[in-house]
Write a protein that holds these residues in place. Structure first.
Motif, short mmCIF file in Angstrom:
data_model
loop_
_atom_site.label_atom_id
_atom_site.label_comp_id
_atom_site.label_asym_id
_atom_site.label_seq_id
_atom_site.Cartn_x
_atom_site.Cartn_y
_atom_site.Cartn_z
N ASP A 1 -11.89 -31.44 -15.05
CA ASP A 1 -11.68 -32.76 -14.48
C ASP A 1 -13.06 -33.42 -14.43
O ASP A 1 -13.86 -33.15 -13.53
N ASN A 2 -13.34 -34.27 -15.40
CA ASN A 2 -14.67 -34.88 -15.47
C ASN A 2 -14.94 -35.83 -14.31
O ASN A 2 -16.09 -36.06 -13.95
N ALA A 3 -13.89 -36.38 -13.73
CA ALA A 3 -14.07 -37.26 -12.58
C ALA A 3 -14.53 -36.48 -11.35
O ALA A 3 -15.19 -37.03 -10.46
N LYS A 4 -14.19 -35.19 -11.31
CA LYS A 4 -14.58 -34.34 -10.19
C LYS A 4 -15.72 -33.39 -10.55
O LYS A 4 -16.10 -32.54 -9.74
N ASN A 5 -16.24 -33.51 -11.76
CA ASN A 5 -17.34 -32.64 -12.21
C ASN A 5 -17.00 -31.17 -12.03
O ASN A 5 -17.83 -30.36 -11.58
N THR A 6 -15.79 -30.80 -12.39
CA THR A 6 -15.31 -29.45 -12.14
C THR A 6 -14.56 -28.90 -13.35
O THR A 6 -13.79 -29.63 -13.99
N VAL A 7 -14.78 -27.63 -13.62
CA VAL A 7 -14.00 -26.91 -14.62
C VAL A 7 -13.26 -25.79 -13.90
O VAL A 7 -13.76 -25.22 -12.93
N TYR A 8 -12.06 -25.50 -14.38
CA TYR A 8 -11.19 -24.53 -13.73
C TYR A 8 -10.82 -23.40 -14.69
O TYR A 8 -10.83 -23.58 -15.91
N LEU A 9 -10.45 -22.29 -14.11
CA LEU A 9 -9.87 -21.19 -14.87
C LEU A 9 -8.67 -20.69 -14.08
O LEU A 9 -8.83 -20.04 -13.04
N GLN A 10 -7.49 -21.02 -14.55
CA GLN A 10 -6.25 -20.54 -13.95
C GLN A 10 -5.93 -19.19 -14.56
O GLN A 10 -5.79 -19.08 -15.78
N MET A 11 -5.83 -18.17 -13.72
CA MET A 11 -5.61 -16.81 -14.19
C MET A 11 -4.28 -16.31 -13.65
O MET A 11 -4.11 -16.19 -12.43
N ASN A 12 -3.36 -16.04 -14.54
CA ASN A 12 -2.03 -15.54 -14.18
C ASN A 12 -1.83 -14.14 -14.74
O ASN A 12 -2.56 -13.70 -15.63
N SER A 13 -0.83 -13.46 -14.23
CA SER A 13 -0.50 -12.10 -14.69
C SER A 13 -1.74 -11.22 -14.75
O SER A 13 -2.00 -10.54 -15.74
N LEU A 14 -2.48 -11.24 -13.69
CA LEU A 14 -3.75 -10.50 -13.67
C LEU A 14 -3.53 -9.01 -13.77
O LEU A 14 -2.54 -8.47 -13.25
N LYS A 15 -4.48 -8.35 -14.43
CA LYS A 15 -4.45 -6.91 -14.64
C LYS A 15 -5.70 -6.29 -14.03
O LYS A 15 -6.73 -6.96 -13.90
N PRO A 16 -5.65 -5.01 -13.69
CA PRO A 16 -6.86 -4.36 -13.14
C PRO A 16 -8.07 -4.50 -14.07
O PRO A 16 -9.20 -4.62 -13.58
N GLU A 17 -7.84 -4.52 -15.37
CA GLU A 17 -8.96 -4.66 -16.30
C GLU A 17 -9.59 -6.05 -16.31
O GLU A 17 -10.60 -6.27 -16.97
N ASP A 18 -8.99 -7.00 -15.59
CA ASP A 18 -9.60 -8.31 -15.43
C ASP A 18 -10.65 -8.32 -14.32
O ASP A 18 -11.35 -9.32 -14.13
N THR A 19 -10.77 -7.22 -13.59
CA THR A 19 -11.75 -7.13 -12.53
C THR A 19 -13.16 -7.30 -13.09
O THR A 19 -13.57 -6.59 -14.01
N ALA A 20 -13.89 -8.27 -12.54
CA ALA A 20 -15.25 -8.58 -13.03
C ALA A 20 -15.85 -9.68 -12.18
O ALA A 20 -15.15 -10.30 -11.37
N VAL A 21 -17.13 -9.92 -12.40
CA VAL A 21 -17.76 -11.14 -11.88
C VAL A 21 -17.59 -12.22 -12.95
O VAL A 21 -17.95 -12.01 -14.11
N TYR A 22 -17.02 -13.34 -12.54
CA TYR A 22 -16.76 -14.44 -13.45
C TYR A 22 -17.79 -15.54 -13.24
O TYR A 22 -18.01 -15.98 -12.11
N CYS A 23 -18.39 -15.96 -14.34
CA CYS A 23 -19.41 -17.01 -14.31
C CYS A 23 -18.99 -18.17 -15.19
O CYS A 23 -18.42 -17.95 -16.26
N CYS A 24 -19.33 -19.37 -14.76
CA CYS A 24 -19.16 -20.51 -15.66
C CYS A 24 -20.52 -20.84 -16.27
O CYS A 24 -21.57 -20.47 -15.74
N ALA A 25 -20.47 -21.52 -17.39
CA ALA A 25 -21.69 -21.86 -18.12
C ALA A 25 -21.51 -23.20 -18.80
O ALA A 25 -20.38 -23.61 -19.10
N ALA A 26 -22.63 -23.86 -19.05
CA ALA A 26 -22.60 -25.19 -19.68
C ALA A 26 -23.53 -25.21 -20.89
O ALA A 26 -24.58 -24.55 -20.91
#
Length: 120
Positions: A73-98
């Motif tokens: 949402d460029n009006a809110k200066n925000t990027v999102y990551l919607q994560m569904n059907s999560l699995k144990p192997e998704d466990t991690a530190v998540y970082c955004c980058a530009a």
């Protein structure tokens, strides 16, 4: 220059959902292509998803395709990551980058990350 701050991580059971947010400040947010990366303990950082300046181009790692959705949402200066059907192997530190380019342009700005833990 742009500063990035992630939020929305937490503990969730397998099959659950989380939405991560990355708020940007500094120079014009819409000038940057954005990405999400993750790093699990003892593993290399890996690419998760990317989105172009206007959101018209999206890319996903095979491991998350069909389960995760990146948006911005460029009006809110925000990027999102919607994560569904999560699995144990998704466990991690998540970082955004530009980054200011696309293709082979490296990401020049990184957030501190938010922990996502998926229990089985």
């Amino acid at each position: 220059q742009v500063q990035l701050v992630e939020s929305g991580g937490g503990l969730v059971q397998a099959g659950g959902s989380l939405r991560l947010s990355c708020a940007a400040s500094g120079r014009t947010f819409s000038s940057y292509a954005m990405g999400w990366f993750r790093q699990a303990p003892g593993k290399e950082r890996e690419f998760v998803a990317a989105i172009s300046w206007g959101g018209g181009s999206l890319y996903y790692a095979d491991s998350v395709k069909g389960r995760f959705t990146i948006s911005r949402d460029n009006a809110k200066n925000t990027v999102y990551l919607q994560m569904n059907s999560l699995k144990p192997e998704d466990t991690a530190v998540y970082c955004c980058a530009a980054r200011e380019g696309w293709g082979a342009t490296p990401y020049g700005y990184w957030g501190q990350g938010t922990q996502v833990t998926v229990s089985s």
